[in-house]
Design an enzyme around this catalytic site. Structure first.
Site, PDB file in Angstrom:
ATOM      1  N   GLN A  32       0.834  -1.200   0.000  1.00  0.00           N
ATOM      2  CA  GLN A  32       0.000   0.000   0.000  1.00  0.00           C
ATOM      3  C   GLN A  32       0.868   1.249   0.000  1.00  0.00           C
ATOM      4  OE1 GLN A  32      -3.166  -0.264   2.809  1.00  0.00           O
ATOM      5  NE2 GLN A  32      -3.945   1.776   2.414  1.00  0.00           N
TER       6      GLN A  32
ATOM      7  N   SER B 203       4.116  -6.060   2.876  1.00  0.00           N
ATOM      8  CA  SER B 203       2.814  -5.916   3.522  1.00  0.00           C
ATOM      9  C   SER B 203       1.717  -6.550   2.666  1.00  0.00           C
ATOM     10  CB  SER B 203       2.526  -4.441   3.812  1.00  0.00           C
ATOM     11  OG  SER B 203       1.421  -4.298   4.682  1.00  0.00           O
ATOM     12  N   LEU B 204       0.838  -5.746   2.052  1.00  0.00           N
ATOM     13  CA  LEU B 204      -0.219  -6.280   1.196  1.00  0.00           C
ATOM     14  C   LEU B 204       0.347  -7.134   0.065  1.00  0.00           C
ATOM     15  CD1 LEU B 204      -1.786  -5.543  -1.752  1.00  0.00           C
ATOM     16  CD2 LEU B 204      -3.078  -6.504   0.140  1.00  0.00           C
TER      17      LEU B 204
ATOM     18  N   ARG C  54      -9.307  -8.027   4.651  1.00  0.00           N
ATOM     19  CA  ARG C  54      -8.177  -7.379   5.327  1.00  0.00           C
ATOM     20  C   ARG C  54      -8.280  -5.857   5.202  1.00  0.00           C
ATOM     21  NH1 ARG C  54      -2.800  -5.630   3.950  1.00  0.00           N
ATOM     22  NH2 ARG C  54      -1.192  -6.323   5.437  1.00  0.00           N
TER      23      ARG C  54
ATOM     24  N   HIS D  45       0.468  -2.221  11.388  1.00  0.00           N
ATOM     25  CA  HIS D  45       1.565  -3.008  11.950  1.00  0.00           C
ATOM     26  C   HIS D  45       1.901  -2.596  13.390  1.00  0.00           C
ATOM     27  CE1 HIS D  45       1.866  -4.433   7.878  1.00  0.00           C
ATOM     28  NE2 HIS D  45       2.132  -3.218   7.439  1.00  0.00           N
TER      29      HIS D  45
ATOM     30  N   GLN E  36       1.094 -10.222  11.041  1.00  0.00           N
ATOM     31  CA  GLN E  36       1.717  -9.148  10.261  1.00  0.00           C
ATOM     32  C   GLN E  36       1.018  -7.812  10.481  1.00  0.00           C
ATOM     33  OE1 GLN E  36       0.646  -7.509   6.766  1.00  0.00           O
ATOM     34  NE2 GLN E  36       2.155  -8.565   5.507  1.00  0.00           N
TER      35      GLN E  36
END
Length: 562
Positions: free
Chosen positions: A209, A302-303, A327, A431, A483
């Site tokens: 992202q 991440s994503l 998510r 996070h 995560q």
């Protein structure tokens, strides 16, 4: 024009901007994406202007005033090169189309030298019984434009060659044929397609992202059969036309976490399909071809981790999209703060130029300042959060938490000598423990998904190591949920991938005779690229530069926006 706009708050530059407009300068032209991490994206004149509404208003008025002036065409990129002007003359260079690439004699000579070097390398590889390297015929310079690699490997490269690379193995045996491994997608058109321009040991990397932008999916890429099917599936799962938002915006919608994450998920896999479609086409110097047996590892920031899992065959496309939808919505909901509690707003702060101790000190200073402010205010903030959430590279950290603490942390970081300390355009403290509600919702979504052993190792953001599919898929799902509330170890992931590549090169060298293997190892080491697949203008590649300069030179970028 962009320089004049950037300096418009200084005396005389508004007048220069006015003069350029009167001479036909086009204010809609954007800058190059000259630094994808520190200042990502191509910018208009108003976007490079200082954040002062009074100055921006002046520039808007001038743009409107000169709207009817005939605009000059985009000049050739070498119009500012002194040597080009000296050799060919200003009028000649002015006549070149912006897309024209002139065959400069020195470039032609270098290309000839590269062909001769490649021929010698192929002869050495043939002696060692290695598959031949085949250069893309459209390559005009080493690594293609912008340092992007354009090196293909013969179709004779096999999965056994891939498995020789020194990545930690997943539970899938290296001898398993691709036909016996479950498809990464739910339809035959969605076969996972790693890059065949890459040699055994290549890692395919997906951005996260922040890489989204309006226009992130070109019409050409959206028209590919596999991408069309993805978009049809996305509309069915999401309930809206994702393609339209990706291509036309508005930016406000695309920046919404609940929309940005599905968009980036589809865009990353669309980049894979773009490279697959361009296999051997020679359509551009950046053309990258695909071969399912070529990639030896995958990772995502991440994503992007979900793109990597689908790419590697651990998730179907539809299951992956459903998880990403849940998510994004859960993270968006966890970030919501009532208007009456503005002091509890979440955010993220990028800090560049400080080591771990400096970044941690800035976070501690932010928490202390937030606690002090709470003690003297009627609006109390219990247990302010401000901590390192992303470890991107040695001097690049992202802090996450409450905005009031992050603002104080930014001031501390700037005083401590940070090159950059700026808030990111996100409304969540991703996070960190503030995402615990989102992690609970994500666990529910993951529970119904079927995970399979991937064809290649996929690295976890939480550990910086491959997901333990050899132990249990439940442990993998738990790492995906963790995560959201734990730091992303992206620096450690990149370092592990680079170390694996170097280890593979060393192993190759020791298995051959001293004189021959030295040449072969050098060739192999210099030609194993890393591939960034997705939008963002090379954000991952920019981070790789700060992790390992040699690996950065061997990193290619495939964007679905082009």
């Amino acid at each position: 024009m962009h320089r004049a706009a950037h300096l418009a708050h200084y005396e005389g530059y508004v007048e220069i901007f006015d003069y350029l407009l009167s001479r036909g300068a086009d204010p809609s032209i954007k800058t190059k994406n000259y630094d994808p991490y520190l200042d990502p994206g191509c910018k208009t004149v108003l976007e490079v202007c200082v954040d002062d509404e009074r100055i921006k208003s002046k520039l808007r008025d001038l743009i409107e005033q000169h709207r009817e002036v005939e605009k000059r065409k985009v000049p050739h990129r070498d119009i500012g090169c002194w040597w080009t002007l000296y050799d060919y003359g200003l009028e000649t260079v002015r006549g070149w189309d912006a897309s024209y690439r002139h065959p400069y004699p020195e470039k032609v000579a270098r290309a000839k030298d590269r062909e001769e070097l490649r021929a010698r390398r192929e002869a050495r590889r043939a002696k060692l019984g290695l598959p031949p390297l085949v250069a893309s015929p459209s390559s005009k310079k080493e690594g293609g434009e912008g340092g992007k690699k354009v090196i293909s490997v013969s179709a004779t490269t096999s999965s056994s060659a891939s498995s020789a690379f020194a990545f930690p193995s997943s539970s899938t045996s290296s001898s398993t044929s691709s036909s016996s491994t479950p498809s990464a997608f739910s339809a035959s058109a969605f076969q996972p397609s790693p890059f065949s321009s890459i040699l055994p040991g290549t890692a395919v990397l997906f951005p996260g992202q922040g890489a989204q932008s309006v226009g992130m999916l070109s019409e050409k890429v959206a028209s590919l059969p596999a991408v069309k099917q993805m978009l049809r599936t996305a509309e069915k799962v999401l309930g809206y036309d994702l393609e339209m938002v990706m291509r036309q915006g508005p930016k406000e919608s695309l920046d919404d976490t609940a929309v940005a994450q599905p968009a980036l998920f589809v865009a990353g896999l669309a980049a894979v399909e773009k490279a697959r479609a361009e296999r051997g086409s020679g359509s551009s110097p950046q053309t990258t071809t695909l071969d399912v047996d070529a990639a030896s590892a995958a990772a995502g920031l991440s994503l992007g981790e979900y793109c990597a899992l689908v790419f590697a065959g651990a998730l179907t496309f539809e299951d992956g999209l459903r998880i990403v939808k849940a998510r994004g919505e859960a993270m968006s909901e966890a970030s919501r703060v009532p208007e009456s509690q503005k002091e509890k707003r979440h955010g993220m702060l990028t800090v560049v130029g400080l080591d771990d101790a400096g970044a941690s000190a800035a976070a501690a200073a932010g928490r202390a300042a937030a606690e002090d402010a709470s003690s003297t205010s009627s609006s109390l903030l219990d247990d302010p959060v401000c901590e390192v959430a992303n470890r991107l590279f040695a001097t690049g950290r992202v802090l996450s938490g409450h905005v009031v603490a992050l603002e104080a942390a930014a001031e501390h970081a700037t005083r401590a000598g940070a090159i950059k300390a700026a808030m990111l355009p996100v409304a969540g403290a991703f996070h960190t423990r503030l995402m615990r509600p989102a992690a609970r919702a994500l666990r529910v979504a993951l529970a119904s998904a079927e995970l399979r052993a991937p064809k290649i190792p996929v690295y976890s953001n939480v550990t910086g190591k491959p997901f333990p599919f050899d132990k249990s898929t439940q442990e993998v799902k738990e790492l995906l949920a963790r995560q959201l509330v734990e730091p992303v170890l992206w620096q450690e992931t990149l370092e592990a991938l680079v170390a694996a590549a170097n280890s593979s090169s060393s192993s190759s060298s020791s298995s051959s005779s001293t004189s021959s293997s030295s040449s072969s190892s050098s060739s192999s080491s210099s030609s194993i690229p890393f591939v960034e697949a997705g939008p963002g203008g090379g954000q991952i590649r920019s981070m790789m530069k700060r992790v390992d300069g040699a690996a950065w030179k061997r990193t290619a970028v495939v964007s679905p926006a082009e």
